[in-house]
Design an enzyme around this catalytic site. Structure first.
Site, PDB file in Angstrom:
ATOM      1  N   ASP A   3       0.858  -1.186   0.000  1.00 30.62           N
ATOM      2  CA  ASP A   3       0.000   0.000   0.000  1.00 30.62           C
ATOM      3  C   ASP A   3       0.889   1.229   0.000  1.00 30.62           C
ATOM      4  O   ASP A   3       1.765   1.368   0.857  1.00 30.62           O
ATOM      5  CB  ASP A   3      -0.906   0.010   1.230  1.00 30.62           C
ATOM      6  CG  ASP A   3      -1.751   1.269   1.293  1.00 30.62           C
ATOM      7  OD1 ASP A   3      -2.597   1.438   0.410  1.00 30.62           O
ATOM      8  OD2 ASP A   3      -1.546   2.071   2.220  1.00 30.62           O
ATOM      9  N   GLU A  48      -0.844  -0.982  -6.150  1.00 28.65           N
ATOM     10  CA  GLU A  48      -2.014  -0.293  -6.683  1.00 28.65           C
ATOM     11  C   GLU A  48      -1.636   0.285  -8.035  1.00 28.65           C
ATOM     12  O   GLU A  48      -0.498   0.706  -8.231  1.00 28.65           O
ATOM     13  CB  GLU A  48      -2.403   0.867  -5.766  1.00 28.65           C
ATOM     14  CG  GLU A  48      -2.774   0.459  -4.383  1.00 28.65           C
ATOM     15  CD  GLU A  48      -2.686   1.647  -3.437  1.00 28.65           C
ATOM     16  OE1 GLU A  48      -3.668   2.367  -3.331  1.00 28.65           O
ATOM     17  OE2 GLU A  48      -1.627   1.850  -2.843  1.00 28.65           O
ATOM     18  N   ASP A  80      -3.292   1.220   6.773  1.00 25.56           N
ATOM     19  CA  ASP A  80      -2.425   0.915   5.623  1.00 25.56           C
ATOM     20  C   ASP A  80      -2.165  -0.580   5.515  1.00 25.56           C
ATOM     21  O   ASP A  80      -2.113  -1.145   4.428  1.00 25.56           O
ATOM     22  CB  ASP A  80      -1.098   1.671   5.746  1.00 25.56           C
ATOM     23  CG  ASP A  80      -1.295   3.175   5.661  1.00 25.56           C
ATOM     24  OD1 ASP A  80      -2.206   3.599   4.921  1.00 25.56           O
ATOM     25  OD2 ASP A  80      -0.561   3.909   6.343  1.00 25.56           O
TER      26      ASP A  80
END
Ligand SMILES: [Zn+2]
Length: 446
Positions: free
Chosen positions: A207, A291, A387
């Site tokens: 993350d 991501e 997170d």
């Protein structure tokens, strides 16, 4: 949860690549003498002038007569331009051509929707020029010096002992750029090497956050990027001090150097932290799931679509400006080449809702995240660092949408057809094997 258009995709999968050709850059600080320093500065200035002039020509030609000017036309006019302004010839011709090529690429990126419209270059900001042709320069590694057109021999500093960088492969180009008060040479080499063996280690989700830079699905926090409060204050003070000085004065130039030095120190630190983190991730994990934070996606995820309008559009835009553009693109770039280098797989997933979904029960709600740092599921009560929770979701997303794996040699045999078995059969076998393994390892649900 609305279905996303492109939930996940593999950026790099090691089994499919037999031989890797990698471009690797090494950056050295240049030790310029006084004459060279002036010449380098002037060359950068001329290239900036040419960039701005060529950009204006393209813009005007289009706005006046819907006429598009390409690279060839602009490069063909270089000789004429040198006739009007002889000082342009002070810069090496190859660097001028390369500037026009860079502009051409900037336009192509704009037309393809990958970048915004090219902008004019400013003095003192990202000064650089490139020697694209290896015939034009000589690299003397033992003597730690390079011979560049019009500049002659320029020494560079390399670290000592194991810290010294070794150039390998074919040297492709040299880019000279300014950072702070120093000039640097980036020497780009093309290396051919056999495909690395795939890293045999579990997958990891990452993350990319703002407060804590990178949190993995195992709960590690990798690097802290950006500036501390005190450093932000110091930067503001240096900026104010520069603004107060008389324009064009010696004092203003001194203040500018101080600010540039401060900023370059921060960016060196950040670069180092990112390098350490991305090396660790790609070297020690079979699959790295991140991501998908491409520029286009970032804006899209904030604005959303008609069916799924985004929230916090304004706040998100501010966030994009602040951190994403600078560090996240760099993290992604480094992961891409390091995963190729070390032989791990890189997967990008749609970041939508990864921070709002519970990693235990899958319940998705904005209120699950009462603050930036805390995640607390409203359905099952699962509480965790926000997170860490997001990183687990990212890993899950990457694994869930991952198609069954076929080993590299099996796939190659299937392609060669030497074993007479179909790729589909092999895939089914591999899939079946995997499924039974999954069944064996499944724990009873409480
Ligand atoms: Zn839950």
């Amino acid at each position: 949860m609305p279905a996303s258009a492109k939930p996940a995709y593999v950026i790099h999968r090691p089994e499919y690549i037999l031989d890797v050709e990698i471009l690797k850059g090494h950056r050295f600080r240049l030790g310029l003498n006084e004459v060279q320093a002036v010449l380098v500065s002037r060359t950068a200035g001329i290239c900036r002038f040419l960039w701005n002039l060529a950009l204006e020509q393209r813009s005007l030609a289009w706005s006046w007569g819907r006429h598009s000017v390409g690279y060839n036309a602009q490069a063909g006019e270089l000789a004429d331009l040198k006739g009007y302004a002889p000082w342009i010839a002070e810069a090496p011709h190859h660097c001028l051509q390369q500037t026009l090529r860079d502009l051409d690429r900037a336009f192509q990126n704009f037309f393809a929707g990958r970048a915004s419209y090219p902008t004019f270059r400013k003095k003192f900001a990202r000064d650089s020029f490139r020697f694209p042709d290896p015939k034009q320069f000589v690299v003397d590694e033992a003597g730690e010096r390079v011979k560049l057109p019009k500049l002659g021999w320029v020494s560079y500093c390399n670290g000592k002992g194991r810290h010294a960088l070794k150039l390998a492969g074919k040297v492709k180009s040299i880019t000279v750029s300014r950072e702070g008060k120093h000039w640097f040479a980036s020497i780009l080499c093309e290396i051919e090497r056999a495909a690395p063996k795939q890293v045999q280690a579990p997958a990891v989700g990452v993350d990319l956050g703002v407060a804590q830079a990178m949190t993995t699905s195992t709960g590690e926090v990798l690097a802290v990027l950006g500036m501390t409060r005190a450093e932000e204050r110091r930067k503001a003070r240096l900026q104010r001090s520069m603004a107060r000085k008389r324009k064009g004065s010696k004092n203003q130039s001194k203040a500018r150097t101080r600010l540039a030095e401060f900023q370059s120190r921060i960016s060196r630190r950040r670069r180092d932290a990112i390098h350490k983190a991305t090396t660790y991730l790609s070297k020690n994990h079979g699959r790295v799931v991140v991501e998908d934070l491409r520029v286009k996606n970032m804006t899209a995820s904030a604005k959303g679509t008609l069916e799924a309008p985004g929230r916090n559009v304004k706040a998100k835009a501010g966030l994009n400006r602040a951190v994403l553009n600078v560090a996240f693109g760099e993290i992604r770039r480094q992961l891409e080449y390091k995963c190729r280098w070390y032989g791990s797989e890189l997967v990008a997933v749609n970041p939508a809702y990864t921070s709002q979904r519970c990693s235990e029960c899958g319940h998705t709600e904005a209120a699950n995240r009462p603050s930036q740092a805390v995640f607390c599921c409203l359905k099952c009560g699962h509480a965790e660092n926000a997170d860490h929770n997001a990183a687990k979701n990212i890993l899950k997303e990457g694994s869930r949408l991952h198609e069954p794996k076929v080993s590299g040699s099996a796939r190659q045999r299937a392609i060669d057809g030497s074993h007479g078995r179909s790729a589909a059969g092999l895939a089914a076998k591999a899939c079946g094997g995997k499924a039974s393994a999954a069944r064996r390892s499944r724990k009873p649900v409480a």
